[in-house]
Design an enzyme around this catalytic site. Structure first.
Site, PDB file in Angstrom:
ATOM      1  N   SER A  39       0.996  -1.278   0.014  1.00 14.46           N
ATOM      2  CA  SER A  39       0.021   0.031   0.052  1.00 14.46           C
ATOM      3  C   SER A  39       0.718   1.331  -0.014  1.00 14.46           C
ATOM      4  CB  SER A  39      -0.947  -0.052   1.362  1.00 14.46           C
ATOM      5  OG  SER A  39      -1.785   1.147   1.082  1.00 14.46           O
TER       6      SER A  39
ATOM      7  N   ASP B  92      -9.876  -4.336  -4.893  1.00 12.56           N
ATOM      8  CA  ASP B  92      -9.520  -3.603  -4.166  1.00 12.56           C
ATOM      9  C   ASP B  92     -10.316  -2.289  -4.356  1.00 12.56           C
ATOM     10  OD1 ASP B  92      -8.081  -1.352  -2.689  1.00 12.56           O
ATOM     11  OD2 ASP B  92      -6.004  -2.118  -3.506  1.00 12.56           O
TER      12      ASP B  92
ATOM     13  N   HIS C 102      -7.567  -5.243  -0.981  1.00  9.78           N
ATOM     14  CA  HIS C 102      -6.787  -4.204  -0.805  1.00  9.78           C
ATOM     15  C   HIS C 102      -5.677  -4.997   0.064  1.00  9.78           C
ATOM     16  CE1 HIS C 102      -4.474  -0.728  -0.246  1.00  9.78           C
ATOM     17  NE2 HIS C 102      -4.323  -0.858   1.054  1.00  9.78           N
TER      18      HIS C 102
END
Length: 306
Positions: free
Chosen positions: A152, A249, A279
């Site tokens: 991320s 996601d 995600h």
């Protein structure tokens, strides 16, 4: 891999291919070959019990001390860079550690300043400060060439680290790479909402990944992050890059990874999509893909050296 759909896209190929088997144009072996050749190795990174690794602290003049855990081993080493408010004890970080133990490779996981066991005040943290944290780990803890695995927001920071330390960072793996994400999402808000956030000084951003149901992001954090955006111009990173992303996601669109692939100057780039992953990408098949991708890059780098 039942129920999964993966695709690999080389940066130099302007198309996306989806199917039950992965199709790769940039991988040395190809993602299909990667899965076909290495299934017998999977049990080695799923131990019955985990041995605890002691926490160490990196002391830095005028900066918070950083908590980290390190395995000594072969090169290239692996460094895991966590996501926003995430610490070094997440599913992916621990799985990579088990995998590195099985191969005898060096590995480092750490907490950003203001997060987990590291010193510092989270409210004072910025993308720029966390960038310095990553560079401190690379400069003062890691030994030799490193493969960075960024999750991320960690995927954003790994690119900055590769730009700043091109001689030491030899490959990148992004998981749901969130380059420029907070800035992009903030800029998409209605003008009146942005003005309200500026007045309050905080953005309460809804998220199912937070225990409270929202992330409280400081307005100052967003404004400082603007100085570190990368997608507006070519990204000067020339090492092998693998970008893994779930098509479900709902926080960072998978198209972001495609944008990154298009912007980096490296020609050895693959975007690998999983149709049913979200995600976090922490299901068993996601973790398997991640460690196989690490293994493939280790093989590639070892072959190039030899």
């Amino acid at each position: 891999m039942a129920g999964a759909c993966t695709a690999a896209v080389a940066a130099r190929i302007p198309c996306l291919s989806l199917g039950r088997a992965a199709v790769s144009f940039g991988f040395r072996h190809g993602v299909s070959a990667l899965f076909a050749q290495k299934p017998e190795r999977a049990p080695r990174w799923l131990p019955a019990c985990r041995q605890k690794t002691s926490i160490s602290f990196l002391s830095r003049p005028d900066l918070p001390n950083l908590a980290y855990k390190r395995l000594k081993g072969k090169s290239p080493g692996i460094i895991f860079i966590p996501g926003y408010i995430s610490n070094m004890n997440g599913t992916k970080a621990l799985a990579i550690e088990d995998f590195c133990k099985s191969l005898g490779h060096a590995y480092i996981r750490f907490d950003y300043s203001g997060v987990g066991n590291s010193d510092g005040n989270f409210q004072e943290c910025t993308v720029g400060r966390w960038r310095k944290d990553v560079l401190s780990i690379i400069d003062d803890v890691a030994v030799g060439p490193q493969i960075l695995v960024g999750s991320s927001l960690g995927g954003w920071l790994m690119l900055h680290a590769a730009i700043a330390r091109p001689q030491k960072v030899v490959a990148l793996i992004g998981v749901a790479t969130a380059v420029d994400s907070l800035v992009t999402q903030f800029n998409q808000l209605p003008v009146e909402v942005k003005k309200e956030i500026e007045m309050k000084g905080v953005w309460s951003m809804p998220s199912k990944y937070s225990e409270e149901g929202v992330y409280h992001v400081q307005y100052s954090f967003i404004k400082e992050a603007e100085h570190h955006c990368l997608l507006h111009s070519p990204i000067p990173v020339n090492c092998p890059i693998r970008l893994l992303h779930g098509m479900r996601d709902d926080l960072i669109p998978w198209h972001t990874s495609v944008q990154v692939a298009d912007r980096v100057i490296s020609t050895d780039v693959d975007v690998i999509l999983r149709k049913h992953s979200d995600h976090r990408m922490k299901e068993k098949a996601d973790i398997q893909l991640l460690v196989y991708t690490i293994d493939d890059l280790i093989d590639k780098l070892s072959t190039e050296v030899n």
